[in-house]
Enzyme design. Structure first.
Site, mmCIF file in Angstrom:
data_model
loop_
_atom_site.group_PDB
_atom_site.id
_atom_site.type_symbol
_atom_site.label_atom_id
_atom_site.label_comp_id
_atom_site.label_asym_id
_atom_site.label_seq_id
_atom_site.Cartn_x
_atom_site.Cartn_y
_atom_site.Cartn_z
ATOM 1 N N LYS A 184 -94.704 79.946 36.969
ATOM 2 C CA LYS A 184 -93.530 78.825 37.044
ATOM 3 C C LYS A 184 -93.629 78.109 36.045
ATOM 4 O O LYS A 184 -94.770 77.682 35.458
ATOM 5 C CB LYS A 184 -93.485 78.291 38.269
ATOM 6 N N ASP A 205 -84.232 78.796 36.804
ATOM 7 C CA ASP A 205 -84.375 77.884 38.078
ATOM 8 C C ASP A 205 -83.425 76.829 37.841
ATOM 9 O O ASP A 205 -82.607 77.057 37.010
ATOM 10 C CB ASP A 205 -85.965 77.746 38.367
HETATM 11 O O1 2IT Z 1 -87.604 80.482 42.573
HETATM 12 C C1 2IT Z 1 -87.219 81.771 42.162
HETATM 13 O O2 2IT Z 1 -87.686 82.729 42.755
HETATM 14 C C2 2IT Z 1 -86.580 82.027 40.887
HETATM 15 N N1 2IT Z 1 -86.314 80.732 40.422
HETATM 16 C C3 2IT Z 1 -86.439 83.086 40.141
HETATM 17 C C4 2IT Z 1 -87.505 83.574 39.615
HETATM 18 C C5 2IT Z 1 -87.447 84.737 38.669
HETATM 19 O O3 2IT Z 1 -88.139 85.134 37.858
HETATM 20 O O4 2IT Z 1 -86.392 85.424 38.520
#
Ligand code: 2IT
Length: 445
Positions: free
Chosen positions: A125, A165
């Site tokens: 993340k 996100d």
């Molecule tokens: O919280 C999540 O699963 C997302 N923001 C999507 C992450 C992604 O790599 O598609």
């Protein structure tokens, strides 16, 4: 033998002032501690100690010029949490209150969520404390360029694949990808959530919300019920809420609320027309972080400064941000007859709210199961990019549906209690954890 309280005390000592990370970690450790103690190899390989420590964390300065010609300085991050199952995968969040602790909670959760999808993705993340509110398009472009100029060093299609996100949608992914290509001259699809014309996948924008409704439909089916005719409260108004509102309406439910930092909308007619959905995307793109204009446009009620959980509904879908549903909110929902609370944001319920819902035998689904559709379709976008092909919307949607059904089955398998109640939290945590832990054991320390 691992003991929950002594393990948590040690973790708290190592991670002071990261309450969200500690909350997420406790929730998982509590669920998996028995499984861990039943498998001595997990203790021998120090799985709990290793799984709660990110592989690595990058923090960097992001400098950019605002529209007045002033130089602004923000902080950027990428947390590469765990790559036992595949390249780090997870979104980028731009939010004024973003901290390293928040990103560690999100990266930790992402590891188990991605495991649940069954696709080969590790957990990561990232993001910035950049606040998109009130920024011009040109300012967002300059920020994204500067952010990617640094992030580019840490990512790659087989290393780490970021996505969107909160605060990072189609526009931001486009600007970020543009800069990546400018620097690397590669078309490898290093980000997901891209525009359709340059490697994006159909259904990716809708996937998180669609997936949550597919998951909810499975929960209902186990109770010989369907979503048709259900009255639903949704929070948030961004990408996730948008997909959820559309799919719920399509399946015959009536969504009566959306919300923003300014309050919530109560639309007794239901947020069920393409015009209303399009207005949600307009609100998101306007960068004002408010929902009040919806009330004026469609003659609905606006309740300032409050959250939608006070509205009597059958089902609640928090779709905004962590800890957005408090114990008090959970009590109000249950007192008003709600039978389903489905986290569509990551860790949408406060810890005591989750405990209360499970105690009351409410059908509660944790975010890492119910909202996994977003990252699942990101995984499908990676596959399409690697094969240099694009699947049709029907193909992607069918795969998404199958993945959500499978995640639901995993939760039922690992989370069914003796009295028949499905503890989806425990089920999701155990199912997600097992795969990561086993892979870590197989690969040695
Ligand atoms: O919280 C999540 O699963 C997302 N923001 C999507 C992450 C992604 O790599 O598609």
């Amino acid at each position: 033998m691992y003991k929950l309280e002594s393990f948590m005390a040690e973790l708290e000592k190592r991670n002071p002032a990261q309450p969200e990370f500690l909350q997420a970690a406790r929730e998982v450790i509590e669920s998996v501690i028995d499984v861990t103690n039943e498998n001595p190899i997990y203790e021998k390989y120090k799985i709990l100690e290793r799984i709660t420590e990110p592989d690595r964390v990058f923090a960097f300065r992001v400098e950019w010029e605002d529209d007045h010609g002033d130089i602004q300085v923000n902080r950027g991050y990428r947390v590469q949490f765990n790559n036992a199952l595949g390249p780090y995968k997870g979104g980028l969040r731009f939010h004024s209150s973003l901290s390293l602790g928040t990103l560690k909670f999100l990266g930790f959760e992402q590891t188990f969520k991605n495991s649940l999808t069954t696709l080969p993705m590790g957990g990561g993340k990232g993001g910035s404390d950049f606040n998109p509110r009130g920024k011009s398009d040109a300012e967002i472009l300059r920020f994204c360029r500067s952010f990617m100029t640094e992030l580019e060093k840490y990512i790659g299609p087989n290393t780490d694949v970021p996505a969107g996100d909160m605060g990072v949608g189609l526009r931001e992914i486009g600007y970020l990808y543009g800069q990546y290509k400018r620097i690397r001259n590669e078309n490898t699809g290093v980000l997901t959530g891209k525009g359709l014309s340059f490697g994006g996948s159909l259904i990716r924008p809708e996937a998180t919300g669609f997936g949550a409704m597919y998951f909810a439909s499975q929960m209902l089916a186990r109770n010989n019920d369907t979503i048709k005719g259900k009255r639903i409260a949704i929070s948030g108004f961004g990408n996730v809420a948008w997909g959820a509102v559309m799919k719920a309406s399509e399946l015959g439910a009536k969504v009566v609320t959306i919300s923003g930092p300014d309050g919530y909308i109560l639309d007794e007619e239901g947020i069920g027309t393409p015009e209303k959905w399009a207005f949600m995307t307009y609100l998101r793109a306007s960068n004002n972080d408010v929902v009040e204009p919806y009330a004026k446009k469609f003659g609905a009620k606006f309740v300032p400064g409050r959250r939608p959980w006070e509205v009597p509904v059958d089902m609640a879908f928090p779709c905004a941000i962590q800890n957005e549903l408090s114990l008090e909110d959970a009590k109000t929902l249950v007192a008003n007859g709600a039978k389903y609370v489905i986290e569509t944001s990551n860790m949408g319920c406060a810890a005591d709210a989750t405990t209360f819902l499970i105690e009351k035998k409410i059908n509660y689904a944790p975010g890492k199961a119910a909202n996994a559709g977003g990252v699942a379709v990101s995984g499908l976008e990676m596959s399409q990019n690697a094969m240099h092909i694009s699947w049709s919307a029907e193909e992607v949607d069918a795969k998404l549906h199958a993945i959500m059904v499978n995640i639901h089955e995993s939760c039922v398998k690992e989370g069914t209690q003796e009295d028949g109640y499905i503890n989806y939290l425990k089920g999701a945590n155990i199912a997600g954890f097992r795969k990561v832990a086993d892979a870590m054991v197989l690969m040695g320390y």
